[in-house]
Enzyme design. Structure first.
Site, PDB file in Angstrom:
ATOM      1  N   ARG A  13       0.845  -1.206   0.000  1.00 31.85           N
ATOM      2  CA  ARG A  13       0.000   0.000   0.000  1.00 31.85           C
ATOM      3  C   ARG A  13       0.882   1.260   0.000  1.00 31.85           C
ATOM      4  NH1 ARG A  13      -0.519   4.674   2.720  1.00 31.85           N
ATOM      5  NH2 ARG A  13      -0.243   3.579   4.705  1.00 31.85           N
ATOM      6  N   ASP A  14       1.381   1.653   1.157  1.00 27.59           N
ATOM      7  CA  ASP A  14       2.246   2.840   1.234  1.00 27.59           C
ATOM      8  C   ASP A  14       3.409   2.684   0.250  1.00 27.59           C
ATOM      9  OD1 ASP A  14       3.705   5.080   2.136  1.00 27.59           O
ATOM     10  OD2 ASP A  14       3.119   4.770   4.215  1.00 27.59           O
ATOM     11  N   HIS A 204       4.978   4.421  12.778  1.00 22.48           N
ATOM     12  CA  HIS A 204       5.000   4.348  11.305  1.00 22.48           C
ATOM     13  C   HIS A 204       5.916   5.476  10.843  1.00 22.48           C
ATOM     14  CE1 HIS A 204       2.603   3.983   7.364  1.00 22.48           C
ATOM     15  NE2 HIS A 204       3.270   5.109   7.186  1.00 22.48           N
ATOM     16  N   HIS A 206       8.615   7.192   8.390  1.00 19.78           N
ATOM     17  CA  HIS A 206       9.288   7.292   7.087  1.00 19.78           C
ATOM     18  C   HIS A 206      10.748   7.692   7.354  1.00 19.78           C
ATOM     19  CE1 HIS A 206       5.882   6.842   4.181  1.00 19.78           C
ATOM     20  NE2 HIS A 206       5.230   6.905   5.330  1.00 19.78           N
ATOM     21  N   CYS A 237       4.056   9.527   0.309  1.00 18.95           N
ATOM     22  CA  CYS A 237       2.690   9.986   0.050  1.00 18.95           C
ATOM     23  C   CYS A 237       2.752  11.146  -0.935  1.00 18.95           C
ATOM     24  CB  CYS A 237       2.044  10.420   1.374  1.00 18.95           C
ATOM     25  SG  CYS A 237       0.402  11.098   1.132  1.00 18.95           S
ATOM     26  N   ASN A 246       9.067   4.423   3.611  1.00 12.79           N
ATOM     27  CA  ASN A 246       8.947   3.929   4.987  1.00 12.79           C
ATOM     28  C   ASN A 246      10.287   3.344   5.425  1.00 12.79           C
ATOM     29  OD1 ASN A 246       5.775   3.447   5.774  1.00 12.79           O
ATOM     30  ND2 ASN A 246       6.111   3.362   3.564  1.00 12.79           N
TER      31      ASN A 246
HETATM   32  P1  HMG Z   1     -13.016  14.818  -2.130  1.00  8.65           P
HETATM   33  O1  HMG Z   1     -12.755  15.299  -3.514  1.00  8.65           O
HETATM   34  O2  HMG Z   1     -13.176  15.821  -1.056  1.00  8.65           O
HETATM   35  O3  HMG Z   1     -14.253  13.811  -2.068  1.00  8.65           O
HETATM   36  O4  HMG Z   1     -11.857  13.798  -1.772  1.00  8.65           O
HETATM   37  P2  HMG Z   1     -15.704  13.894  -2.563  1.00  8.65           P
HETATM   38  O5  HMG Z   1     -16.536  13.140  -1.599  1.00  8.65           O
HETATM   39  O6  HMG Z   1     -16.085  15.309  -2.916  1.00  8.65           O
HETATM   40  O7  HMG Z   1     -15.670  13.059  -3.929  1.00  8.65           O
HETATM   41  C1  HMG Z   1     -14.911  13.450  -5.058  1.00  8.65           C
HETATM   42  C2  HMG Z   1     -14.795  12.296  -6.031  1.00  8.65           C
HETATM   43  O8  HMG Z   1     -14.090  11.223  -5.410  1.00  8.65           O
HETATM   44  C3  HMG Z   1     -16.153  11.711  -6.406  1.00  8.65           C
HETATM   45  O9  HMG Z   1     -15.995  11.159  -7.711  1.00  8.65           O
HETATM   46  C4  HMG Z   1     -16.317  10.568  -5.447  1.00  8.65           C
HETATM   47  O10 HMG Z   1     -17.151   9.539  -5.920  1.00  8.65           O
HETATM   48  C5  HMG Z   1     -14.893  10.035  -5.354  1.00  8.65           C
HETATM   49  P3  HMG Z   1     -16.420  12.004  -9.035  1.00  8.65           P
HETATM   50  O11 HMG Z   1     -17.866  12.314  -8.826  1.00  8.65           O
HETATM   51  O12 HMG Z   1     -15.545  13.246  -9.034  1.00  8.65           O
HETATM   52  O13 HMG Z   1     -16.118  11.060 -10.141  1.00  8.65           O
HETATM   53  N1  HMG Z   1     -14.643   9.354  -4.089  1.00  8.65           N
HETATM   54  C6  HMG Z   1     -14.163   8.113  -4.015  1.00  8.65           C
HETATM   55  N2  HMG Z   1     -13.813   7.216  -4.952  1.00  8.65           N
HETATM   56  C7  HMG Z   1     -13.348   6.032  -4.522  1.00  8.65           C
HETATM   57  N3  HMG Z   1     -13.221   5.710  -3.207  1.00  8.65           N
HETATM   58  C8  HMG Z   1     -13.559   6.579  -2.263  1.00  8.65           C
HETATM   59  C9  HMG Z   1     -14.058   7.835  -2.651  1.00  8.65           C
HETATM   60  N4  HMG Z   1     -14.482   8.903  -1.965  1.00  8.65           N
HETATM   61  C10 HMG Z   1     -14.843   9.834  -2.851  1.00  8.65           C
HETATM   62  N5  HMG Z   1     -13.398   6.234  -0.970  1.00  8.65           N
HETATM   63  C11 HMG Z   1     -11.049  11.910  -0.551  1.00  8.65           C
HETATM   64  C12 HMG Z   1     -11.784  13.236  -0.490  1.00  8.65           C
HETATM   65  C13 HMG Z   1     -10.729  11.515   0.865  1.00  8.65           C
HETATM   66  C14 HMG Z   1     -11.927  10.863  -1.200  1.00  8.65           C
HETATM   67  C15 HMG Z   1      -9.758  12.074  -1.418  1.00  8.65           C
HETATM   68  O14 HMG Z   1      -9.076  13.218  -0.992  1.00  8.65           O
HETATM   69  C16 HMG Z   1      -8.878  10.885  -1.312  1.00  8.65           C
HETATM   70  O15 HMG Z   1      -9.196   9.823  -1.812  1.00  8.65           O
HETATM   71  N6  HMG Z   1      -7.729  11.010  -0.663  1.00  8.65           N
HETATM   72  C17 HMG Z   1      -6.859   9.886  -0.447  1.00  8.65           C
HETATM   73  C18 HMG Z   1      -5.535  10.340  -0.102  1.00  8.65           C
HETATM   74  C19 HMG Z   1      -4.627   9.158   0.107  1.00  8.65           C
HETATM   75  O16 HMG Z   1      -4.953   8.018  -0.164  1.00  8.65           O
HETATM   76  N7  HMG Z   1      -3.408   9.463   0.595  1.00  8.65           N
HETATM   77  C20 HMG Z   1      -2.421   8.461   0.825  1.00  8.65           C
HETATM   78  C21 HMG Z   1      -2.729   7.589   1.966  1.00  8.65           C
HETATM   79  S1  HMG Z   1      -2.465   8.352   3.561  1.00  8.65           S
HETATM   80  C22 HMG Z   1      -0.768   8.125   3.861  1.00  8.65           C
HETATM   81  O17 HMG Z   1      -0.047   7.696   2.999  1.00  8.65           O
HETATM   82  C23 HMG Z   1      -0.246   8.381   5.244  1.00  8.65           C
HETATM   83  C24 HMG Z   1      -0.020   7.082   6.042  1.00  8.65           C
HETATM   84  O18 HMG Z   1       0.867   6.225   5.354  1.00  8.65           O
HETATM   85  C25 HMG Z   1       0.547   7.419   7.424  1.00  8.65           C
HETATM   86  C26 HMG Z   1       1.755   8.351   7.372  1.00  8.65           C
HETATM   87  O19 HMG Z   1       2.748   8.033   6.687  1.00  8.65           O
HETATM   88  O20 HMG Z   1       1.677   9.371   8.029  1.00  8.65           O
HETATM   89  C27 HMG Z   1      -1.330   6.335   6.249  1.00  8.65           C
HETATM   90 MG    MG Z   2       3.030   6.373   5.406  1.00  2.00          MG
END
Ligand code: HMG
Ligand code: MG
Length: 303
Positions: A13-14, A204, A206, A237, A246
């Protein structure tokens, strides 16, 4: 410290979410199987997030379905109810919600404030509870934010407490951009431990500034026994400018085994899994241990 440590493997994933070269569903399933075979039992396999935000995680439903029958614990990220529904439909038994300790990163990553994110997670956790799905919670930017800079330990503790009070069984504390140092990590963990039992914390980290192992060791001194790491040191990310991978699982396993802590991981199999996936994305493993073992192998092959 000769006791047990649980490793949560992040490679699928990450590890892959920020790679330019997409890895096919078939190859992601093979990667997870290789990690399982190497002795890593708890593996984050994908994310049910917007395909526009993270195209690399498209097909996480198929990846989860492809491995769910195997003996292991498979985690997936869900940012909201839409993600939860899709994850559940694919048979998810553990989902992870993800918040941040900083407003800047919360907006960049999930397009809402910290308070709004907690509100979004409430129905997710309620539905998960009804479905007997376990929920893990992340707090990002616990030792610094690419947008807001320094983060106060209490800010981390406040968000960790919110996730804990919601019903997350474990809180994983992310140094998303790898800027922390050991004493800062300890200070942060002490603040969080006042709100969440240390046994329910994961770290966690990095490795952007090469501090992750030192910070993990500091975390272990504070009683934390769950470590998130990624094979090969993959990861990052796209919404955290400057963040690299990581801490590498190979490096963590080497350190733990050297400390007399059994991990159950077969280093050679882990190395093979790393070499295969880094070959697919055209990169060398960032892991120092993987690099050292690969060099040793090359020398042995020449002899
Ligand atoms: P948004 O634009 O505010 O959401 O995004 P929305 O509800 O307005 O929807 C916009 C569009 O996204 C719509 O589609 C929704 O259907 C779709 P459209 O009508 O434009 O075609 N949508 C989705 N599609 C699939 N699955 C969903 C979903 N939700 C809405 N669940 C949202 C808000 C949270 C969805 C967006 O910003 C997003 O997906 N962000 C993900 C960011 C991400 O994955 N980041 C990486 C992971 S976190 C990380 O790496 C940190 C971690 O490792 C820890 C660390 O290292 O600190 C965990
Ligand atoms: Mg991470």
């Amino acid at each position: 410290m000769s006791d047990t440590v649980r490793i949560i493997e992040m490679g699928a994933r990450d590890g892959l979410q920020n790679e330019k070269t997409p890895v096919s569903v078939e190859n992601r399933i093979a990667f997870v199987k290789n990690l399982l075979d190497a002795g890593l039992h708890t593996i984050e396999v994908g994310a049910f997030v917007s395909p526009k935000a993270i195209p690399q995680m498209v097909g996480s439903d198929a990846v989860l379905r492809g491995v769910n029958h195997l003996a292991g614990e498979f985690h997936v990220l869900v940012p909201n109810e839409k993600g939860y529904e899709a994850a559940r439909a694919s048979g998810a038994k553990v989902v992870s919600v993800f918040a941040a300790a900083s407003e800047g990163f919360s907006h960049a990553n999930i397009n809402c404030s910290i308070v709004e994110s907690i509100e979004r997670f409430k129905p997710v956790v309620a539905r998960a509870k009804a479905d007997r799905v376990r929920v893990r919670g992340y707090v990002s930017c616990v030792l610094g934010c690419p947008f807001d800079g320094e983060i106060k330990p209490q800010a981390v503790a406040d968000v960790a407490k919110k996730l804990w009070d919601l019903g997350c069984y474990e809180i994983s504390l992310g140094d998303t951009i790898g800027v922390g140092t050991p004493m800062k990590a300890k200070e942060m963990l002490r603040a969080v431990a006042a709100e969440v039992p240390p046994a329910r914390l994961a770290i966690h980290f990095h490795d952007t500034y090469g501090q992750a192992l030192a910070n993990l060791y500091a975390g272990m001194e504070e009683g934390v026994r769950v470590i998130d790491s990624a094979a090969g040191g993959l990861g990052g990310c796209p919404f955290a400018p400057g963040a690299t991978g990581n801490v590498a699982t190979e490096d963590v396993v080497y350190m733990l085994e050297g400390m007399g802590i059994r991990t159950g991981v077969d280093m050679q199999k882990l190395l093979a899994a790393t070499n295969e996936v880094t070959g697919l994305i055209g990169r060398m493993p960032v892991s120092r241990v993987a690099a050292a073992l690969n060099a040793k192998k090359r020398v042995a092959n020449r002899a």
